[in-house]
Design an enzyme around this catalytic site. Structure first.
Site, short mmCIF file in Angstrom:
data_model
loop_
_atom_site.label_atom_id
_atom_site.label_comp_id
_atom_site.label_asym_id
_atom_site.label_seq_id
_atom_site.Cartn_x
_atom_site.Cartn_y
_atom_site.Cartn_z
N ASP A 216 -32.47 71.14 28.50
CA ASP A 216 -33.62 71.14 29.46
C ASP A 216 -33.46 70.22 30.83
O ASP A 216 -34.06 70.35 31.44
CB ASP A 216 -34.99 70.50 28.84
CG ASP A 216 -36.19 71.13 29.75
OD1 ASP A 216 -36.10 72.24 29.94
OD2 ASP A 216 -37.23 70.41 29.52
N SER A 234 -40.20 68.86 49.43
CA SER A 234 -41.78 68.61 49.47
C SER A 234 -42.22 69.76 49.26
O SER A 234 -41.80 71.05 49.73
CB SER A 234 -41.96 67.92 50.82
OG SER A 234 -43.52 68.11 51.15
N GLN A 289 -33.95 80.14 29.66
CA GLN A 289 -35.09 79.90 30.00
C GLN A 289 -35.79 80.27 31.28
O GLN A 289 -35.02 80.44 31.96
CB GLN A 289 -35.14 78.26 30.31
CG GLN A 289 -36.40 77.36 30.24
CD GLN A 289 -36.20 75.77 30.79
OE1 GLN A 289 -35.72 75.54 31.80
NE2 GLN A 289 -36.35 75.08 29.65
#
Length: 300
Positions: A216, A234, A289
């Site tokens: 992961d 951001s 994934q």
């Protein structure tokens, strides 16, 4: 005790589940990535919960899981295992991970945070084929992730430095490091060497659980690469949505393993990422994934 052995003890304590009742287990959480439970931790604990219910010692050969809600590291996770099948060779388990959310003035509310189906089968002789292992610089020629952090820590905001510099429980050496502060758009393909040094001789269930834990790291970030975005950008919201894994051959996490990752598409605020684990020329596991990737641009 060395710092490395302390990290290993924390890892092993994380996957050492407590049996509550038959086929129900409790797992404690560690702060691996912040206030939300690290997806790799849930994967590892779910594998251990399923393995504890096997009457025979069978390795996992495949798992398919969905992350349904973010977990709270301050609350234990309850793993309920359902025995779907026990055949002569194949065994199947459904694992549901639950936490209880506190609601003021009301009884705690049950929330499912993860669901997985896993299949187990003994190793046996049969037809063999694989592609050749990709060629990358060897780990001996590369800097560790921690060395690379030292080089970049001066560019990190003061409020984030302590967390940025925390040591990972898995030793990682990126083949081609990215600049996490000012990433440039690039082909969404990356590779890491990784190992858990001094893990020692462990049962196959623990080895597989910790490989799932390790899988992961970096995988969701692969889909960000073509956009010149990193986890420090951001306005980014990123999270794992699902995770599948197939175990093909034996391996040893004490030794260096190559984790080769790539992404072939991003769309609808999601990215699909793939990975392969290699060791000593052998393909030992395959990972896939899908990750959530939302980038909210601040209003001017």
């Amino acid at each position: 005790m060395s710092d490395n052995l302390q990290l290993i003890d924390e890892l092993l304590a994380t996957i050492a589940l407590i049996e509550v009742t038959p086929d129900v287990f409790e797992g404690k959480s560690h702060d691996y990535v912040g206030s939300r439970i690290f997806g790799g931790q849930v994967l590892a604990q779910a594998i251990m919960a399923a393995a504890h219910t096997l009457d025979q010692d069978k390795p996992c050969h495949s798992l398919h899981g969905y992350f349904l809600r973010g977990g709270d590291i301050n609350q234990p996770v309850i793993y309920q295992v359902r025995r779907l099948r026990d055949g002569r060779s194949l065994s199947a388990r459904e694992v549901t991970a639950i936490q209880y959310k506190e609601v003021r003035g009301k009884p705690p509310v049950e929330q499912v945070i993860f669901s997985m189906i896993a299949s187990f089968s003994p190793m046996e002789d049969g037809l063999e084929y694989q592609e050749d292992m990709p060629v990358y610089p060897p780990p001996e020629d590369l800097l560790t992730e921690q060395d690379l952090k030292e080089e970049n820590v001066g560019k990190v905001p003061e409020a984030l430095k302590a967390r940025f510099m925390r040591r990972r429980h898995v030793e990682i050496k990126p083949v081609k490091p990215r600049n996490p502060i000012s990433p440039e758009p690039m082909k969404p393909k990356q590779a890491n060497w990784l190992r858990i040094r001094e893990l020692g001789n462990q049962p196959v269930a623990i080895q597989q659980a910790l490989l799932a834990f390790s899988s992961d790291f970096y995988l969701v970030g692969t889909g960000l690469m073509s956009h010149g975005v990193s986890f420090m950008t951001s306005g980014l919201q990123a999270a794992s949505i699902d995770h599948s894994m197939h175990f093909h051959r034996d391996f040893d996490l004490n030794k260096w393993m190559l984790y080769d990752m790539w992404s072939d598409t991003t769309s609808n605020a999601k990215g699909l990422n793939h990975g392969q684990f290699w060791q000593d020329g052998k393909l030992v596991a395959t990972v896939q994934q899908e990750g959530l990737m939302r980038l909210r641009v601040p209003k001017s």
